[in-house]
Design a protein around this motif. Structure first.
Motif, mmCIF file in Angstrom:
data_model
loop_
_atom_site.group_PDB
_atom_site.id
_atom_site.type_symbol
_atom_site.label_atom_id
_atom_site.label_comp_id
_atom_site.label_asym_id
_atom_site.label_seq_id
_atom_site.Cartn_x
_atom_site.Cartn_y
_atom_site.Cartn_z
ATOM 1 N N GLN A 43 -0.284 5.195 15.047
ATOM 2 C CA GLN A 43 -0.421 3.825 14.540
ATOM 3 C C GLN A 43 0.946 3.180 14.368
ATOM 4 O O GLN A 43 1.122 1.982 14.642
ATOM 5 C CB GLN A 43 -1.184 3.828 13.211
ATOM 6 N N GLU A 113 -7.207 2.999 12.907
ATOM 7 C CA GLU A 113 -6.969 1.836 13.759
ATOM 8 C C GLU A 113 -7.431 0.556 13.069
ATOM 9 O O GLU A 113 -6.747 -0.475 13.108
ATOM 10 C CB GLU A 113 -7.713 2.010 15.092
ATOM 11 N N SER A 116 -5.001 -0.516 10.451
ATOM 12 C CA SER A 116 -3.851 -1.203 11.051
ATOM 13 C C SER A 116 -4.181 -2.655 11.349
ATOM 14 O O SER A 116 -3.364 -3.558 11.125
ATOM 15 C CB SER A 116 -3.418 -0.492 12.332
#
Length: 328
Positions: A43, A113, A116
């Motif tokens: 990430q 994900e 993020s």
């Protein structure tokens, strides 16, 4: 942490009867770090979010992967099923009158994900002007941007990063508070070089690290055969509600308080009703400096009204050092 809370915690640890099988230990956190550090680094590479920050948030918000929400939904960051979410939904308690809907992910990678993507929103844009090695700046920035409601959220993140040396995961160093991070240019992907005045010796303990260690990392104990936990830095009654799937109003009732603000960092939080008397071997308790009748009722898992009645006292009555109180 003030002296009264520190003394109270030491007294608590001495009075613990049985450690619950659900207890989270430092080894749980180390296993979490080892399992997910690769995803956090990916990430960082893709989105510029420091891996130490991502891991610290995951540890804090998922109980190192042990929370019911995380185990049932792969949701490591408590992200709710809002904003047109079309995937699976898991219901859990947090700060709402009814259970809230949280996103269900196919894998932990999907959860990281999505986390993020949340941080890539305009609200957090200012964070990306900071170095990926400036975990202190990121932690403080997240709190200023309103990422979490806990007043000491930044302290908790920094404390976890310092305690478990998460700064080393992406090649960073332990940082001193209040210093501007200046990284000298390196060639051929060589490790970054930091100015000496910003680097703290790894054996030196930061204030945030001390706070996390003294407040005791997340664990559950049985006091008087009643399950409980501790309110430690970065957590709120809502996060405890989510972790253990207990409505917040019930937690308030179990702990005999009216509002969440009556509970403070380092306080015991019972996860079920306290008992009318102490079932352990101790019959009496000698009051110490700084004690209150309520604090003693929490320390021994006894209902406040029952403790007061046993000792022919009013529930609001003050106790005095040296006074002996009946526990059964």
């Amino acid at each position: 942490m003030n002296r009264q809370i520190h003394t109270f915690l030491l007294t608590l640890l001495m009075s613990i009867l049985v450690v619950s099988a659900r207890a989270q230990s430092a080894s749980d956190i180390l296993l979490y770090i080892e399992k997910y550090k690769g995803i956090a680094l990916e990430q960082e590479r893709r989105h510029g979010i420091p891996a130490p920050i991502t891991l610290a948030q995951g540890i804090l918000e998922s109980g190192a992967g042990k929370s019911g929400l995380t185990r049932n939904s792969n949701n490591h960051f408590g992200i709710k099923a809002l904003g047109g979410w079309s995937g699976g939904v898991y219901k859990a308690w947090d700060d709402e009158p009814q259970k809230s809907s949280f996103r269900v992910y196919a894998s932990a990678s999907d959860s990281f994900e999505d986390h993020s993507k949340v941080l890539l929103a305009p609200r957090y844009r200012s964070l990306f002007t900071k170095s990926i090695y400036d975990y202190r700046g990121w932690a403080i920035g997240l709190q200023k941007c309103g990422y979490a409601t806990a007043k000491n959220y930044a302290v908790a993140l920094i404390g976890f990063i310092d305690t478990y040396r998460l700064y080393a995961i992406n090649g960073g160093v332990k940082l001193r508070a209040g210093k501007t991070i200046v990284i000298r240019q390196t060639a051929n992907n060589a490790p970054p070089v930091f100015d000496d005045d910003v680097v703290m010796d790894e054996e030196e303990q930061s204030e945030e690290e001390q706070t996390v260690k003294e407040a005791v990392t997340r664990y559950v104990v049985d006091i008087n055969d009643v399950a409980c936990t501790i309110l430690y830095p970065g957590t709120t009654l809502s996060s405890i509600s989510m972790q253990y799937d207990i409505p917040k109003d019930q937690l308030l009732e179990f702990n005999e308080v009216v509002v969440e603000e009556e509970l403070h960092e380092g306080d015991i939080v019972f996860l079920d009703k306290k008992k009318k008397k102490f079932t352990g071997p101790k019959d009496f308790y000698t009051v110490r400096e700084g004690d209150s009748l309520y604090g003693i009722s929490q320390q021994f898992g006894i209902k406040l009204a029952s403790l007061a009645k046993m000792n022919r006292m009013d529930m609001s009555e003050k106790v005095h050092p040296g006074e002996k109180l009946k526990l059964k």
